[in-house]
Design a protein around this motif. Structure first.
Motif, PDB file in Angstrom:
ATOM      1  N   ILE A   3       0.839  -1.199   0.000  1.00  0.00           N
ATOM      2  CA  ILE A   3       0.000   0.000   0.000  1.00  0.00           C
ATOM      3  C   ILE A   3       0.875   1.250   0.000  1.00  0.00           C
ATOM      4  N   LEU A   4       1.960   1.196   0.746  1.00  0.00           N
ATOM      5  CA  LEU A   4       2.888   2.327   0.785  1.00  0.00           C
ATOM      6  C   LEU A   4       3.483   2.590  -0.603  1.00  0.00           C
ATOM      7  N   TYR A   5       3.875   1.513  -1.303  1.00  0.00           N
ATOM      8  CA  TYR A   5       4.388   1.675  -2.666  1.00  0.00           C
ATOM      9  C   TYR A   5       3.331   2.302  -3.574  1.00  0.00           C
ATOM     10  N   GLY A   6       2.087   1.861  -3.443  1.00  0.00           N
ATOM     11  CA  GLY A   6       1.020   2.405  -4.269  1.00  0.00           C
ATOM     12  C   GLY A   6       0.772   3.875  -4.008  1.00  0.00           C
ATOM     13  N   VAL A   7       0.677   4.245  -2.729  1.00  0.00           N
ATOM     14  CA  VAL A   7       0.409   5.642  -2.379  1.00  0.00           C
ATOM     15  C   VAL A   7       1.585   6.530  -2.782  1.00  0.00           C
ATOM     16  N   LEU A   8       2.796   6.055  -2.560  1.00  0.00           N
ATOM     17  CA  LEU A   8       3.967   6.844  -2.972  1.00  0.00           C
ATOM     18  C   LEU A   8       4.007   7.043  -4.482  1.00  0.00           C
ATOM     19  N   SER A   9       3.674   6.000  -5.226  1.00  0.00           N
ATOM     20  CA  SER A   9       3.670   6.146  -6.681  1.00  0.00           C
ATOM     21  C   SER A   9       2.591   7.128  -7.124  1.00  0.00           C
ATOM     22  N   ILE A  10       1.442   7.122  -6.459  1.00  0.00           N
ATOM     23  CA  ILE A  10       0.386   8.089  -6.782  1.00  0.00           C
ATOM     24  C   ILE A  10       0.889   9.513  -6.568  1.00  0.00           C
ATOM     25  N   GLY A  51      -2.832   1.745  -7.765  1.00  0.00           N
ATOM     26  CA  GLY A  51      -3.491   0.480  -7.435  1.00  0.00           C
ATOM     27  C   GLY A  51      -2.838  -0.699  -8.138  1.00  0.00           C
ATOM     28  N   PHE A  52      -2.426  -0.487  -9.383  1.00  0.00           N
ATOM     29  CA  PHE A  52      -1.758  -1.542 -10.155  1.00  0.00           C
ATOM     30  C   PHE A  52      -0.438  -1.936  -9.494  1.00  0.00           C
ATOM     31  N   ILE A  53       0.338  -0.952  -9.083  1.00  0.00           N
ATOM     32  CA  ILE A  53       1.612  -1.217  -8.421  1.00  0.00           C
ATOM     33  C   ILE A  53       1.385  -1.918  -7.086  1.00  0.00           C
ATOM     34  N   CYS A  54       0.401  -1.453  -6.342  1.00  0.00           N
ATOM     35  CA  CYS A  54       0.082  -2.066  -5.057  1.00  0.00           C
ATOM     36  C   CYS A  54      -0.358  -3.512  -5.230  1.00  0.00           C
ATOM     37  N   GLY A  55      -1.211  -3.765  -6.193  1.00  0.00           N
ATOM     38  CA  GLY A  55      -1.664  -5.133  -6.457  1.00  0.00           C
ATOM     39  C   GLY A  55      -0.534  -6.025  -6.919  1.00  0.00           C
ATOM     40  N   LEU A  64      -8.681  -5.618  -2.523  1.00  0.00           N
ATOM     41  CA  LEU A  64      -8.493  -5.092  -1.175  1.00  0.00           C
ATOM     42  C   LEU A  64      -7.263  -4.188  -1.105  1.00  0.00           C
ATOM     43  N   ALA A  65      -6.186  -4.630  -1.719  1.00  0.00           N
ATOM     44  CA  ALA A  65      -4.962  -3.823  -1.719  1.00  0.00           C
ATOM     45  C   ALA A  65      -5.170  -2.507  -2.459  1.00  0.00           C
ATOM     46  N   GLY A  66      -5.790  -2.573  -3.631  1.00  0.00           N
ATOM     47  CA  GLY A  66      -6.080  -1.356  -4.387  1.00  0.00           C
ATOM     48  C   GLY A  66      -7.056  -0.454  -3.655  1.00  0.00           C
ATOM     49  N   GLY A  67      -8.065  -1.050  -3.033  1.00  0.00           N
ATOM     50  CA  GLY A  67      -9.025  -0.267  -2.268  1.00  0.00           C
ATOM     51  C   GLY A  67      -8.378   0.431  -1.083  1.00  0.00           C
ATOM     52  N   MET A  68      -7.483  -0.269  -0.405  1.00  0.00           N
ATOM     53  CA  MET A  68      -6.783   0.342   0.723  1.00  0.00           C
ATOM     54  C   MET A  68      -5.841   1.445   0.254  1.00  0.00           C
ATOM     55  N   GLY A 107      -7.302  -1.133 -10.571  1.00  0.00           N
ATOM     56  CA  GLY A 107      -5.871  -1.235 -10.826  1.00  0.00           C
ATOM     57  C   GLY A 107      -5.234  -2.338 -10.007  1.00  0.00           C
ATOM     58  N   GLY A 108      -5.657  -2.494  -8.744  1.00  0.00           N
ATOM     59  CA  GLY A 108      -5.128  -3.559  -7.897  1.00  0.00           C
ATOM     60  C   GLY A 108      -5.465  -4.942  -8.428  1.00  0.00           C
ATOM     61  N   VAL A 109      -6.700  -5.124  -8.870  1.00  0.00           N
ATOM     62  CA  VAL A 109      -7.104  -6.414  -9.431  1.00  0.00           C
ATOM     63  C   VAL A 109      -6.287  -6.717 -10.678  1.00  0.00           C
ATOM     64  N   LEU A 110      -6.147  -5.752 -11.538  1.00  0.00           N
ATOM     65  CA  LEU A 110      -5.376  -5.961 -12.761  1.00  0.00           C
ATOM     66  C   LEU A 110      -3.898  -6.189 -12.445  1.00  0.00           C
ATOM     67  N   GLY A 111      -3.367  -5.471 -11.451  1.00  0.00           N
ATOM     68  CA  GLY A 111      -1.971  -5.639 -11.072  1.00  0.00           C
ATOM     69  C   GLY A 111      -1.674  -7.026 -10.555  1.00  0.00           C
ATOM     70  N   VAL A 112      -2.570  -7.562  -9.734  1.00  0.00           N
ATOM     71  CA  VAL A 112      -2.379  -8.922  -9.227  1.00  0.00           C
ATOM     72  C   VAL A 112      -2.416  -9.912 -10.377  1.00  0.00           C
ATOM     73  N   ASN A 113      -3.376  -9.780 -11.259  1.00  0.00           N
ATOM     74  CA  ASN A 113      -3.535 -10.751 -12.342  1.00  0.00           C
ATOM     75  C   ASN A 113      -2.417 -10.659 -13.369  1.00  0.00           C
ATOM     76  N   VAL A 114      -2.022  -9.468 -13.743  1.00  0.00           N
ATOM     77  CA  VAL A 114      -0.983  -9.317 -14.764  1.00  0.00           C
ATOM     78  C   VAL A 114       0.390  -9.679 -14.210  1.00  0.00           C
ATOM     79  N   LEU A 115       0.748  -9.119 -13.073  1.00  0.00           N
ATOM     80  CA  LEU A 115       2.092  -9.336 -12.545  1.00  0.00           C
ATOM     81  C   LEU A 115       2.269 -10.717 -11.935  1.00  0.00           C
ATOM     82  N   SER A 116       1.209 -11.320 -11.390  1.00  0.00           N
ATOM     83  CA  SER A 116       1.323 -12.681 -10.864  1.00  0.00           C
ATOM     84  C   SER A 116       1.473 -13.682 -11.997  1.00  0.00           C
TER      85      SER A 116
END
Length: 122
Positions: A3-10, A51-55, A64-68, A107-116
């Protein structure tokens, strides 16, 4: 931690975008009202990328990660506005921030699916 990575990137994306937009407004004849849509699109893109980075960093429960990440961003903006200016969110700001949270979730959902899926192939 993701979440910290996501917020910092934002905040990094928004800071760079704000600098570029302010330079454009300063040195051209454009007015603020003529680029409102562009600024809104940049804001949504920043939340989606965050959200993508966080996911991608979290690798599970992207919604959940993107939402947070979106909620954390909204909370920080609310604190800055309330503590710095003494104003609470207006109705239109509430609508924007709800949409920001939903965008970060997507973005979180897509980040988990693409990067995983990418890390499993290697």
């Amino acid at each position: 931690m993701s979440i910290l990575y996501g917020v910092l990137s934002i905040f990094i994306i928004i800071t760079i975008s704000s600098l570029i937009i302010s330079l454009i407004l300063r040195f051209t004849d454009l007015q603020e009202h003529s680029i409102n849509l562009f600024v809104t699109i940049l804001s949504f893109a920043a939340l989606f990328i965050g959200g993508f980075i966080c996911g991608g960093k979290g690798r599970q429960k992207g919604w959940l990660a993107g939402g947070m990440t979106g909620v954390s961003y909204t909370f920080l903006i609310f604190l800055m506005q309330y503590l710095g200016y003494g104003h609470v969110f207006s109705f239109s700001q509430i609508v924007y921030h709800i949409c920001y949270i939903i965008t970060a979730m997507m973005g979180g959902v897509l980040g988990v699916n693409v990067l995983s899926n990418r890390s499993e192939k290697f």
